[in-house]
Every structure is written in structure tokens, then in C-alpha cells.
Scaffold this motif. Structure first.
Motif, mmCIF file in Angstrom:
data_model
loop_
_atom_site.group_PDB
_atom_site.id
_atom_site.type_symbol
_atom_site.label_atom_id
_atom_site.label_comp_id
_atom_site.label_asym_id
_atom_site.label_seq_id
_atom_site.Cartn_x
_atom_site.Cartn_y
_atom_site.Cartn_z
ATOM 1 N N GLU A 923 0.812 -1.220 0.000
ATOM 2 C CA GLU A 923 0.000 0.000 0.000
ATOM 3 C C GLU A 923 0.841 1.264 0.000
ATOM 4 O O GLU A 923 0.299 2.369 -0.090
ATOM 5 C CB GLU A 923 -0.909 0.016 1.238
ATOM 6 C CG GLU A 923 -1.945 -1.084 1.249
ATOM 7 C CD GLU A 923 -2.812 -1.075 2.498
ATOM 8 O OE1 GLU A 923 -3.933 -1.591 2.438
ATOM 9 O OE2 GLU A 923 -2.358 -0.538 3.539
ATOM 10 N N VAL A 924 2.145 1.133 0.095
ATOM 11 C CA VAL A 924 3.009 2.306 0.203
ATOM 12 C C VAL A 924 3.968 2.322 -0.978
ATOM 13 O O VAL A 924 4.333 1.270 -1.518
ATOM 14 C CB VAL A 924 3.801 2.301 1.534
ATOM 15 C CG1 VAL A 924 2.849 2.386 2.709
ATOM 16 C CG2 VAL A 924 4.663 1.054 1.651
ATOM 17 N N PRO A 925 4.382 3.496 -1.415
ATOM 18 C CA PRO A 925 5.306 3.572 -2.555
ATOM 19 C C PRO A 925 6.633 2.901 -2.253
ATOM 20 O O PRO A 925 7.117 2.907 -1.113
ATOM 21 C CB PRO A 925 5.481 5.083 -2.758
ATOM 22 C CG PRO A 925 4.300 5.709 -2.087
ATOM 23 C CD PRO A 925 3.969 4.820 -0.935
ATOM 24 N N VAL A 926 7.209 2.305 -3.274
ATOM 25 C CA VAL A 926 8.564 1.784 -3.154
ATOM 26 C C VAL A 926 9.491 2.972 -2.949
ATOM 27 O O VAL A 926 9.327 4.018 -3.587
ATOM 28 C CB VAL A 926 8.943 0.999 -4.436
ATOM 29 C CG1 VAL A 926 10.423 0.651 -4.446
ATOM 30 C CG2 VAL A 926 8.108 -0.254 -4.542
ATOM 31 N N PRO A 927 10.473 2.887 -2.032
ATOM 32 C CA PRO A 927 11.385 4.020 -1.813
ATOM 33 C C PRO A 927 11.976 4.522 -3.130
ATOM 34 O O PRO A 927 12.472 3.746 -3.949
ATOM 35 C CB PRO A 927 12.473 3.421 -0.904
ATOM 36 C CG PRO A 927 11.782 2.308 -0.191
ATOM 37 C CD PRO A 927 10.779 1.742 -1.155
ATOM 38 N N ASP A 928 11.870 5.819 -3.331
ATOM 39 C CA ASP A 928 12.297 6.431 -4.585
ATOM 40 C C ASP A 928 13.796 6.696 -4.511
ATOM 41 O O ASP A 928 14.239 7.797 -4.204
ATOM 42 C CB ASP A 928 11.527 7.723 -4.806
ATOM 43 C CG ASP A 928 11.806 8.313 -6.180
ATOM 44 O OD1 ASP A 928 12.353 7.583 -7.026
ATOM 45 O OD2 ASP A 928 11.488 9.488 -6.387
#
Length: 976
Positions: A923-928
């Protein structure tokens, strides 16, 4: 009354006038459909003296012959009934061809239905002189199941009927292929002059296409007239018994059909047959490859020799198909993986790689880019904002057809908030938005108008003269599938009936009109009840789902479901964990109120939704997730379109450890997350070269949620409490009828006549088995797969076997009560192994099970190499193996105990916690990370990385894989 020719003393012999039509009808065991077919013949708006009927009974074993004889005795049409021993439809049609009269001959099937105006429309076209330019007249095939007033989706070649009438020269428009003799009208003088007959060696299908090709090659120009208004209703039998429903059941589909059908007709027309001939063969051939990718129980069992023969024939067929035919054919949409796989098999050059931007994951901010390649390990560069970067997730899937790998698919999950480019083998790869496909070599006007004009393709015949010149109009919009308005209706209703059925009400009017017309002839189809009910249901769902109360009640809901009829699986286990440890999750549990588990769960305070109800649909319309241990159609599409568009994401909790190849099924599912248990299972799914289109992005190794309770129950169980010998056969797909909107299945066969029941009775009747159970003071308990529990009853089994069902017993307590398991192929063996119980694999039908009689294929797991007990083929060997495992002094169980410890490592009571964490992680973005940083060595994008994610789960200490050691139950120990 039957028609008779006048005769009298001294009268000159009368030469009967040649009727316009001769109809040859092959009949085999269609008694349940014949009344409707014969009534549709009787209803024809056409003179009886213009039809000659020959019905050939091909050795029917039902009432077909008697029904035809009775009908002929009272019919207004002149007809004859011929009989012969069963020899196949081609032989029956040839017998009819030898006897039939008529200027034009056709071959309708006895389980189909003719529109009342069918012969009139064809006859009118011929008599108006329009047929002088046509060697063959083709009526329009409209598919239906039980009710002709409710056709199913248009045929894939329905574009040929975009204009009311159209004469096409196939040498100029090779995409207008014609296969079906049941809708074809052939000039009998041509058939007789050339001696054409159906090739009786071609089975189970395509013999009519071969006749049509040879017929059209025998005339100066291969011209076909396509008549939209002449409607032929083709029945798709819901029980799948028609020959065309699934030719894969028949070994002839892989032997005689390729040899005498595809190859035979290609070789007769030279080393490079005309394009329309190639297209006809290619079109039919490609359906075999489509079917190969489906999870169906009716695949034909082929041994290694038969497969080698089929591949040899396929190579010879491909030698006659141009690479351009394979790549550019556009009559129907053939998947790119089939086109390119056939090109690779042919040894032709593949077009340069083209990658497709297939899917966006907004939560994780990732985009899926896919491409097809012959190289399993291509040299690949991903550029993010111009800097080389490794994919976040990457997977190579082997594309296999008929046990051979011909192609590979690369799936790359890449950052979606940066500019992305791709190079393969040093060359930049074009990126297109849309599904994975071969490069289009023909512009589709339908797609042009849809994408750039936002509307349907307009009619083209009036402006181009295509109807009279035969000019091609590819991609034309198909007309609607409604019925022709019967006489006597009002102008308003007639006008409604003539328009496309864009509203439910219009379809109901049309259905009522058709029903009234057929009722005159004693045929009263069921009309529209499910449609009315479904539309009312959908309206109620829409109204309630949009209310403030519903949006508030089910906001961000997690709807959990095991089966509609029972709980006791991973969904129930995870629901209990969420209520105890994650109370902020808006969790609901779905179940039929008739399930015996409903009162138990209600008493435990579950928030229950009645499966299939309006409230259940309302919850799904507002939910974030549907989490289920099953992934059948009734779970993912509970009532089809009446539930509205799917807004929730699907978490497949699984109902067991995957030990077979289920890729043809799982590759079709909209999986957000799937749980795996063992390292080998996980690698078999996500590893490079596997047949699954799934990677670590969609799959996480957490263990099964129900195993937490199973481990706890085993710890509470004393060794002396293990008092059963548990017998647990799995189901067989070929025994069962299709699901009808739920998990329950009826039998498709008489169980008492099956090798399945006979095989299990051979074991359970053994006196030595009863003596073994008595010696060890064990109850002999049988727990069948849920599909079989209603059918495999105590009356069918020997005395002394206690038959239990999931409705009567706590399945996990049954598992921990067992000293030994006897199964065939059931993944229940992983559950018993989880608590240290060995098993005997009694596989008396292994060859059949893995060669087409079930939905699964053999995967990398091998029972003899990887299983938790010996594999045996006969009943006596099964008893001997059980005796050895139960003998604490034999040491027979020791090697299997070590396998259990090495295989089932997630034994720490944290499976539910890991499953919950896996859902939340997505549910959370992959670390950019900064462009160029890439994935760490062995990270998600690495080819060799298989992520197990056994990190500590929230709220629960730690989650290592050390677990508890398995106890040796053969010596009377218990897990501790």
C-alpha cells in the motif's frame, strides 16, 4: 401430411422437379435438442416442394431415430431417414450427399435452430440473381446456449456480416475465411462434378472446412456471399458435449486432424497455398494453442511419443504457412505470444522487440513493462531519467505450448514517476501503451474510430459499394444478435426489435416475440427471467452502495471469504487475527447463511455478510480488498456484471501449498497478492523460467494463516490422542459438473461406475487395512475433498469406514488427531506434515490425473522425490507402506520427517502476521532511490533473488524460520 407424387395406370414416369435446397442432417444422440430443431424446420417460411430433406442417424443410442420418424410422418416437408452404424459426422453427411436432391445443398446440425426466415432469405438472394457471382452462400452463425432469443457474444468472424449482403472474392480479401458447412450452401452440380466428399479421417472438427476449401478451389473464383439476415442459431452446449466445444479431449485432434486436415489441405494446394487457404488453416490451428493455455479438465492425455508426432506434424504445417500469414493475419486478434511462438518454432525472424506499458500500480508507484523474446537471458538495460537502473522487480516467464518452451516473456516493474527507457541487446526498444501484442501491420478502422473519434465505425457499404463489388471493409462493426421480428407485431415493437439491443427492456421485448413465434410450433424457450432478476439486483446494489450509510459502513473494508458454503480455512484464520491484533481494519466475513459454520461464527462475534446478497455486493462496491482462500469465478465474479465494476483488489490467501502446475489458471487472475508457504513453492512460482506470470511483486512467502492455529492445536495434543488413520482423496475435475454460481458441484458421471471409486474401494475393502487399524487402535476416517463430500457417502464405502465432512467436524482437529494420512495428490499432506504426520500417496491413476483428467499439470514438485511418504500404485502396497510407517521400530518414517523439517520452515505461529504485513507493504510507494543507485546485489531486481521476507512481523516478537522441530509420530511422539 407427407407429400406424395401422383401416379396412375399408363402414366408416363414423372421426372421430379429439382428443389432449390437439399438439406443433409447428420444425427447422433441429439434427442434432447431434436424437437426444437425439427420445429424450426417446420416453421420455415418457404415452400415445402423446394426442400429435399435427408436425415442420417449415425448409430444414435437415444430416442433420436424415433423422434425423426414420428416427425416425418406428419411433416409438410418431403424427407427421408437413413440409418447407419456410428461412423462420425463426415461419414453421415457423405451418406446423405449420395441421396439428397437439390440445386444447393447444406448441412445443418440436429442440435441447432433455424430462424423462421432462414431458407426464405437464402432463396430470395439466389432467385434475385445475386448468387450468379457466388460459388458459395454463407448464412450468419449466431451462437446461443439454451434460449435462441438470448444469443451469446458474437462469433469472432462476425465482421463478415457487417453489410446486409456481400459477395467476396477470397483471393482478393483473404481475411473473409469460411469454415462451417452447417451455414454454407454449396452448388450441388459442382460437388457432384468434382466428386467432393467429407474426409472421414478428419476428426473431431475441421472436416467441413476442408470440404469448403477444396470446393472453392474447384471453381474459377473462390467467391462467397455472406447474408446477414439468414440467421442460423448454433447451440453451444452448456455441458460441453458437442464436438466443437472441446476437441482437445480427442487424441484425433493431435493426430488425424493435423495430418489429414491442416497438412492434407495445405499440401493439396501447393508449396505456397493461397493466402485465404493459409488463413483458414491458421485460424483453426491457433485455437489449439489458446486452449492449451486454459485451465481445463478436458485436455487430451498425450504420451511422449504422441507429443513428438504432433510436434513433427506442426513443423510440416508451419512450412506451408508464410511468416507474413502468422504475423499479419487480422481476421481475429491472435495473441502475440502465439504468433511469435509459432514464428520462433518455424525458425523465422521475429520482428524487433517492442515493449508494452501494461499496468500501473498507483499505491507502489510502479509501472509494469513487458516484452517477448526468444532469449531467456537477454542483455537488458533500464534507463530511469537517462541513468542505468535495475528493475524494482523482474521476472522471466517461460511460454510453453504442448510441453515445449518456445518463447519467453520479460516483466519489469519500474518506477512510474520518472522517465523510463529500455534497451535490449544494445538497441533501444519502442515502448507502447496497451496490452502485450505483436506489431500491428493493418490499421483497424474500428480502433481508429474508437480511439480518435470516440464513436463506433460508421456503415461503409453505401458509400463504397462494398456489398456489390466485394471490396473489403476490415473491422466493421458487427450487427446486433437479436431475432428477426415476427409478423403481426405493431410497428413500434417491430422498430424496437430491428434496432440493436442496447437496453434490457428491448431484449425482453425481442425475446417475448421470438417465444410467441416458436410457441406456435410447440417450442417454448425460457425467456429473460434471470435477466429481469439480475437487472433488479443491480439496481438495488447501485442505489444502496452509493448511500452515505453504506459508504461509511464499508469504507476501506476488507471482505474475507473461504467458500460460500463453509469457513475453516485461511480467511477465517486471518479474520480472527485481524480482530484480535488489528482492530482498526474494517474486516467483514462472507458466508452463506445456510452454511453450518454461520451459527458458530455468529456466536463468535463475526461481522457476517450473506454471500450473494445485495449487502455483500454493496460491501464489495466500497471495499479495498477481497481476501479469499478460493479464486473460482463465483468468488471473483459472483454475479457477473450485476455487481458493477471491480474496485477492490484481490488477495489470494490460497487453500493449500501449490505442488502442481496451476499457471494456466493463476495467470488469468487479477492477483494483487498471493501467499506461498515453502521455499520450493515460492521459487516455482516467481523464479525465472517458471510458467507463472507472477513475481515477488505479487507473491510473498508468509505461510498459510490457518497454520498458526494448526501448530497451536498440535502442541496441545498428546501422543495418545492421535487415534485415527485419516484417508483424504482429492477431487477429479472430470467427475464434476461445472460450478453453478457457488462452490458446490454436482456429479457429471455415475460415481459408482468410475475408476476413482473403484480404486479407493480396493484399498478400503482390504482386510489387512482393517487389521492394521485395529492393531494400532485407530479409527479409519475418510475426509473427501469438499467438492466430493456430498457425493462420496458412507453407503458407497465398506463398513468400518467413518465418513466425515467439513460441516460436521473441525478439519484442523481431524488433522492433529491423525497418526497417518493416506491420500492421492491432496495438498492436505502439507498440513499433516506441518504437525509431523507422515503419509502414503496412493496414486493408482497417476497417468490419467496428470495427463488431462484434472485441472492441474505436473509441476516441479515430485511426490516420490519431495513428498512426505512413499508413493504406491496398488492397494496392497499402500497397506504395506502404512504398516511400515506406523511401526515405531521400522525407521520408515525417519527420512520423511527430515523432509518435513527442511520443507516447512515457517513454523513459528506468525503466518497471519506476515500475511497482514505483506498486504500493508503493497500500500506504500517503493522508496524512490536516486537514479543509478539500482537494486542492491541480490535485491528485488536481481535474477537470482527469491524474496522470502521472514522479517519480524508487527506486534509479535520475531518471525524467523527456525520454528519448532518436527516430532517423529511413527514412534508415538507429538510436536512439542
Amino acid at each position: 401430411m407427407p407429400r406424395h407424387s401422383p401416379t396412375g395406370p399408363g402414366a408416363a414416369p414423372e421426372v421430379p422437379r429439382e428443389p432449390l435446397f437439399g438439406l443433409v442432417v447428420a444425427v447422433y444422440d441429439t434427442a434432447r435438442f431434436l424437437p426444437e430443431f425439427l420445429a424450426s424446420l417446420e416453421a420455415q417460411d418457404w415452400p415445402e416442394d423446394e426442400v429435399d430433406l435427408v436425415l442420417v442417424d449415425d448409430g444414435s443410442t437415444d430416442e433420436s431415430r424415433a423422434l425423426i420418424a414420428e416427425w416425418l410422418a406428419g411433416s409438410r416437408f418431403h424427407g427421408r431417414l437413413l440409418t447407419q452404424d456410428n461412423a462420425g459426422p463426415g461419414a453421415a453427411r457423405n451418406r446423405g450427399l449420395d441421396a439428397v436432391r437439390g440445386q444447393w445443398v447444406s448441412f445443418p446440425d440436429s442440435d441447432d435452430v433455424l430462424d423462421p426466415a432462414y431458407l426464405r432469405e437464402v432463396g430470395s438472394f439466389i432467385r434475385r440473381g445475386r448468387a450468379r457471382d457466388a460459388a458459395l452462400v454463407a448464412a450468419r452463425l449466431v451462437r446461443f446456449t439454451d434460449d435462441v432469443t438470448r444469443p451469446i457474444q458474437p462469433h469472432s468472424l462476425d465482421f463478415k456480416y457487417a453489410d446486409p449482403e456481400r459477395v467476396v472474392d477470397l483471393s482478393q480479401s483473404p481475411r473473409f475465411i469460411q469454415l462451417h458447412s452447417n451455414v454454407g450452401f454449396y452448388r450441388r452440380e459442382v460437388v457432384e462434378a468434382t466428386g467432393l466428399r467429407f474426409d472421414e479421417r478428419i476428426r473431431p472438427v475441421f472436416e467441413d472446412a476442408v470440404l469448403t476449401i477444396d470446393y472453392l478451389r474447384s471453381v474459377p473464383r473462390p467467391t462467397v456471399a455472406f447474408l446477414r439476415s439468414a440467421r442460423y442459431y448454433y447451440r453451444r452446449r452448456v455441458d460441453g458435449t458437442s464436438l466443437t466445444n472441446s476437441p482437445r479431449r480427442n487424441p484425433s485432434a493431435f493426430a488425424e486432424l493435423p495430418l489429414h486436415g491442416y497438412l492434407g489441405v495445405l499440401e493439396r494446394h501447393g508449396p505456397r497455398p493461397p493466402w485465404w487457404v493459409q488463413n483458414t488453416v491458421y485460424y483453426d490451428l491457433h485455437w489449439m494453442f489458446r486452449a492449451e493455455q486454459q485451465a481445463r479438465p478436458d485436455r487430451c492425455p498425450l504420451d511422449a511419443e504422441a507429443l513428438d508426432t504432433f510436434h513433427d506434424l506442426l513443423d510440416r504445417i508451419l512450412a506451408h504457412l508464410d511468416a507474413a500469414t502468422i504475423l499479419e493475419f487480422d481476421a481475429v486478434d491472435i495473441p502475440a505470444r502465439i504468433r511469435l511462438a509459432l514464428l520462433a518454432r518455424k525458425g523465422a525472424d521475429l520482428p524487433g522487440p517492442q515493449a508494452s506499458v501494461v499496468r500501473l500500480d498507483p499505491e507502489m508507484r510502479l509501472v509494469l513493462v513487458s516484452y517477448l523474446t526468444e532469449d531467456p537471458e537477454p542483455t537488458e538495460e533500464v534507463l530511469v531519467d537517462g541513468v542505468r537502473t535495475d528493475p524494482v522487480y523482474a521476472k522471466t516467464t517461460s511460454i510453453r505450448f504442448f510441453d515445449r518452451t518456445w518463447l519467453h516473456q520479460r516483466d519489469l516493474w519500474l518506477p512510474s514517476v520518472h522517465h523510463v527507457a529500455l534497451r535490449v541487446d544494445g538497441r533501444p526498444v519502442p515502448l507502447v501503451h496497451g496490452p502485450l501484442s505483436a506489431t500491428a501491420f493493418t490499421v483497424s478502422p474500428r480502433e481508429v474510430w474508437r480511439r480518435h473519434g470516440g464513436q463506433a465505425l460508421p456503415p461503409v457499404a453505401a458509400s463504397t459499394g462494398a456489398a456489390s463489388t466485394g471490396a473489403e471493409a476490415p473491422g466493421a462493426e458487427a450487427p446486433d444478435d437479436g431475432a428477426v421480428p415476427p409478423a403481426g407485431v405493431t410497428d413500434r415493437i417491430a422498430e424496437q426489435l430491428s434496432r440493436p439491443a442496447v437496453a434490457m427492456g428491448t431484449r425482453l421485448v425481442r425475446a417475448a416475440a421470438w417465444s410467441a413465434r416458436l410457441a406456435v410450433h410447440g417450442v417454448v424457450p425460457v425467456v429473460g427471467e434471470s435477466a429481469r432478476e439480475g437487472e433488479g439486483f443491480a439496481g438495488a446494489v447501485r442505489r444502496r452502495a452509493s448511500s452515505a450509510r453504506s459508504r461509511r459502513t464499508y469504507r476501506h473494508a476488507w471482505v474475507l471469504l473461504d467458500r460460500d458454503t463453509m469457513a475453516q480455512d485461511n480467511a477465517e484464520a486471518l479474520y480472527r487475527y485481524l480482530r484480535a491484533h488489528q482492530p482498526d481494519v474494517n474486516a467483514w466475513f462472507a458466508l452463506s447463511p445456510q452454511s453450518p459454520d454461520w451459527p458458530r461464527l455468529e456466536a463468535d462475534g463475526f461481522r457476517l455478510l450473506a454471500y450473494g446478497s445485495v449487502e455483500y455486493a454493496v460491501a464489495l462496491r466500497n471495499a479495498d480488498y477481497l481476501l479469499s482462500s478460493q479464486a473460482d469465478t463465483y468468488v471473483l465474479r459472483p454475479r457477473g456484471r450485476f455487481y458493477g465494476r471491480r474496485g477492490w483488489q484481490f488477495v489470494f490467501l490460497q487453500h493449500g501449498v501449490i505442488d502442481k502446475d496451476l499457471s494456466s489458471w493463476l495467470n488469468t487472475l487479477p492477483i494483487r497478492l498471493m501467499l506461498t508457504t515453502t521455499e520450493a513453492e515460492h521459487r516455482a512460482v516467481v523464479g525465472d523460467g517458471s510458467p507463472y506470470l507472477l513475481s515477488d511483486k505479487e507473491v510473498e512467502r508468509t505461510g498459510l494463516p490457518r497454520h498458526d492455529r494448526l501448530l497451536r492445536l498440535a502442541g496441545e495434543r498428546r501422543a495418545t490422542d492421535r487415534r485415527s488413520l485419516l484417508v483424504a482423496p482429492t477431487w477429479r475435475a472430470h467427475l464434476m459438473a461445472p460450478q453453478q454460481g457457488g462452490h458446490h458441484r454436482e456429479l457429471a458421471v455415475d460415481l459408482t461406475e468410475t475408476s476413482f471409486l473403484h480404486g479407493w474401494r480396493r484399498l478400503l475393502e482390504r482386510p489387512a487395512l482393517a487389521a492394521l487399524a485395529e492393531e494400532h487402535d485407530l479409527d479409519l476416517v475418510l475426509l473427501a475433498h469438499p467438492h466430493l463430500q456430498a457425493h462420496l457417502t458412507a453407503e458407497l464405502l465398506p463398513a468400518g469406514v467413518r465418513v466425515v465432512t467439513s460441516a460436521e467436524a473441525d478439519v484442523q482437529r481431524l488433522i492433529v488427531s491423525a497418526r497417518l494420512l493416506v491420500t492421492d495428490y491432496s495438498s492436505l499432506a502439507f498440513d499433516t506434515a506441518y504437525v509431523g504426520t507422515p503419509c502414503v500417496y496412493y496414486q493408482f491413476d497417476a497417468e490419467d490425473f496428470f495427463s488431462g483428467q484434472h485441472t492441474a499439470r505436473q509441476g516441479p514438485f515430485r511426490h516420490d522425490r519431495d513428498g512426505f511418504g512413499p508413493v504406491v500404485r496398488d492397494a496392497d502396497a499402500a497397506v504395506a507402506a502404512a504398516a511400515a510407517l506406523l511401526d515405531p521400530g521400522s525407521g520408515a518414517a525417519e527420512p520423511y520427517r527430515r523432509r518435513m523439517e527442511q520443507t516447512l520452515t515457517l513454523r513459528d505461529g506468525q503466518c497471519c502476521a506476515r500475511a497482514y504485513a505483506a498486504i500493508r507493504r503493497r500500500e506504500v510507494p517503493v522508496p524512490d532511490t536516486a537514479p543509478g543507485a539500482g537494486a542492491a546485489e541480490g535485491g528485488p531486481g536481481s535474477r537470482d533473488h527469491v524474496e522470502t521476507r521472514e522479517e519480524p512481523a508487527p506486534h509479535d516478537g520475531g518471525a524467523g524460520s527456525s520454528g519448532r522441530a518436527l516430532a517423529s509420530v511413527s514412534s508415538g511422539g507429538s510436536p512439542g
